[in-house]
Design a protein around this motif. Structure first.
Motif, PDB file in Angstrom:
ATOM      1  N   LYS A 106       3.211 -14.566  17.441  1.00 41.56           N
ATOM      2  CA  LYS A 106       4.448 -15.333  17.478  1.00 41.56           C
ATOM      3  C   LYS A 106       4.596 -16.007  16.116  1.00 41.56           C
ATOM      4  O   LYS A 106       3.831 -16.899  15.774  1.00 41.56           O
ATOM      5  CB  LYS A 106       4.421 -16.364  18.598  1.00 41.56           C
ATOM      6  CG  LYS A 106       5.740 -17.009  18.838  1.00 41.56           C
ATOM      7  CD  LYS A 106       5.717 -17.858  20.082  1.00 41.56           C
ATOM      8  CE  LYS A 106       7.116 -18.380  20.338  1.00 41.56           C
ATOM      9  NZ  LYS A 106       7.189 -19.122  21.590  1.00 41.56           N
ATOM     10  N   ASN A 111       7.427 -17.794  13.495  1.00 40.27           N
ATOM     11  CA  ASN A 111       8.761 -18.401  13.400  1.00 40.27           C
ATOM     12  C   ASN A 111       9.522 -18.287  14.716  1.00 40.27           C
ATOM     13  O   ASN A 111      10.681 -17.870  14.747  1.00 40.27           O
ATOM     14  CB  ASN A 111       9.574 -17.781  12.258  1.00 40.27           C
ATOM     15  CG  ASN A 111       8.925 -17.990  10.912  1.00 40.27           C
ATOM     16  OD1 ASN A 111       8.281 -19.004  10.680  1.00 40.27           O
ATOM     17  ND2 ASN A 111       9.080 -17.025  10.030  1.00 40.27           N
ATOM     18  N   ASN A 112       8.850 -18.627  15.808  1.00 45.38           N
ATOM     19  CA  ASN A 112       9.438 -18.614  17.152  1.00 45.38           C
ATOM     20  C   ASN A 112       9.878 -17.244  17.618  1.00 45.38           C
ATOM     21  O   ASN A 112      10.703 -17.119  18.516  1.00 45.38           O
ATOM     22  CB  ASN A 112      10.602 -19.610  17.258  1.00 45.38           C
ATOM     23  CG  ASN A 112      10.137 -21.026  17.074  1.00 45.38           C
ATOM     24  OD1 ASN A 112       9.064 -21.401  17.544  1.00 45.38           O
ATOM     25  ND2 ASN A 112      10.922 -21.826  16.377  1.00 45.38           N
ATOM     26  N   SER A 113       9.356 -16.205  17.006  1.00 46.29           N
ATOM     27  CA  SER A 113       9.694 -14.843  17.398  1.00 46.29           C
ATOM     28  C   SER A 113       8.406 -14.042  17.568  1.00 46.29           C
ATOM     29  O   SER A 113       7.544 -14.062  16.691  1.00 46.29           O
ATOM     30  CB  SER A 113      10.574 -14.212  16.313  1.00 46.29           C
ATOM     31  OG  SER A 113      10.848 -12.875  16.627  1.00 46.29           O
ATOM     32  N   THR A 114       8.274 -13.354  18.687  1.00 49.27           N
ATOM     33  CA  THR A 114       7.100 -12.526  18.919  1.00 49.27           C
ATOM     34  C   THR A 114       7.288 -11.188  18.215  1.00 49.27           C
ATOM     35  O   THR A 114       8.296 -10.510  18.408  1.00 49.27           O
ATOM     36  CB  THR A 114       6.868 -12.307  20.428  1.00 49.27           C
ATOM     37  OG1 THR A 114       6.699 -13.586  21.045  1.00 49.27           O
ATOM     38  CG2 THR A 114       5.640 -11.464  20.674  1.00 49.27           C
ATOM     39  N   LYS A 115       6.302 -10.854  17.387  1.00 46.15           N
ATOM     40  CA  LYS A 115       6.366  -9.604  16.627  1.00 46.15           C
ATOM     41  C   LYS A 115       5.141  -8.756  16.930  1.00 46.15           C
ATOM     42  O   LYS A 115       4.044  -9.273  17.079  1.00 46.15           O
ATOM     43  CB  LYS A 115       6.434  -9.902  15.128  1.00 46.15           C
ATOM     44  CG  LYS A 115       7.657 -10.679  14.733  1.00 46.15           C
ATOM     45  CD  LYS A 115       7.696 -10.947  13.257  1.00 46.15           C
ATOM     46  CE  LYS A 115       8.955 -11.740  12.906  1.00 46.15           C
ATOM     47  NZ  LYS A 115       9.039 -12.030  11.491  1.00 46.15           N
TER      48      LYS A 115
END
Length: 98
Positions: A6, A8-12
Motif C-alpha cells: 500500500k 500513497n493510499n493505493s494498493t499496488k
C-alpha cells in the motif's frame, strides 16, 4: 511471484523479475552476509538484505516504501519464498534432463 504494497493510499501489485545468474550470485552474497553477521546484524546489512528483495521486484518501490508497508513478520518469509523460487529456477532444467 507477486507482492502487494500500500503506497500513497493505493494498493499496488509487484511482480518479480526474471531471475538470472546475477540474481543467484546476489542471493549467495546476501546469505553469506546474513550468516556472517547473524549475531550482530547492522543497519547496513539489513538494508543490503531489503535491497536484494527490492531488486527481485525490479526496484519498483523504495526501501522506505517496503519497510513502511510490510509487516516485520512477513519480511523473512518473503525472502525465504524468493530464495526457493530462485533455487527452483536455477535447477529447473537439471530436473528436466534426468
Amino acid at each position: 511471484m507477486t507482492i502487494e504494497l500500500k503506497i500513497n493510499n493505493s494498493t499496488k501489485k509487484f511482480e518479480s523479475i526474471e531471475f538470472t545468474g546475477e540474481t543467484f550470485k546476489k542471493l549467495l552474497e546476501v546469505q553469506r552476509k546474513l550468516y556472517k553477521e547473524c549475531d550482530k546484524l547492522t543497519p547496513e546489512t539489513y538494508s543490503f538484505f531489503i535491497n536484494f528483495i527490492r531488486e527481485c521486484f525490479g526496484n519498483k518501490f523504495t526501501e522506505d516504501e517496503f519497510l513502511k508497508n510490510v509487516k516485520i513478520e512477513d519480511i523473512y518469509p518473503l525472502y525465504n519464498e524468493l530464495t526457493k523460487a530462485i533455487c527452483a529456477k536455477m535447477t529447473s532444467k537439471v530436473k528436466q534432463s534426468r
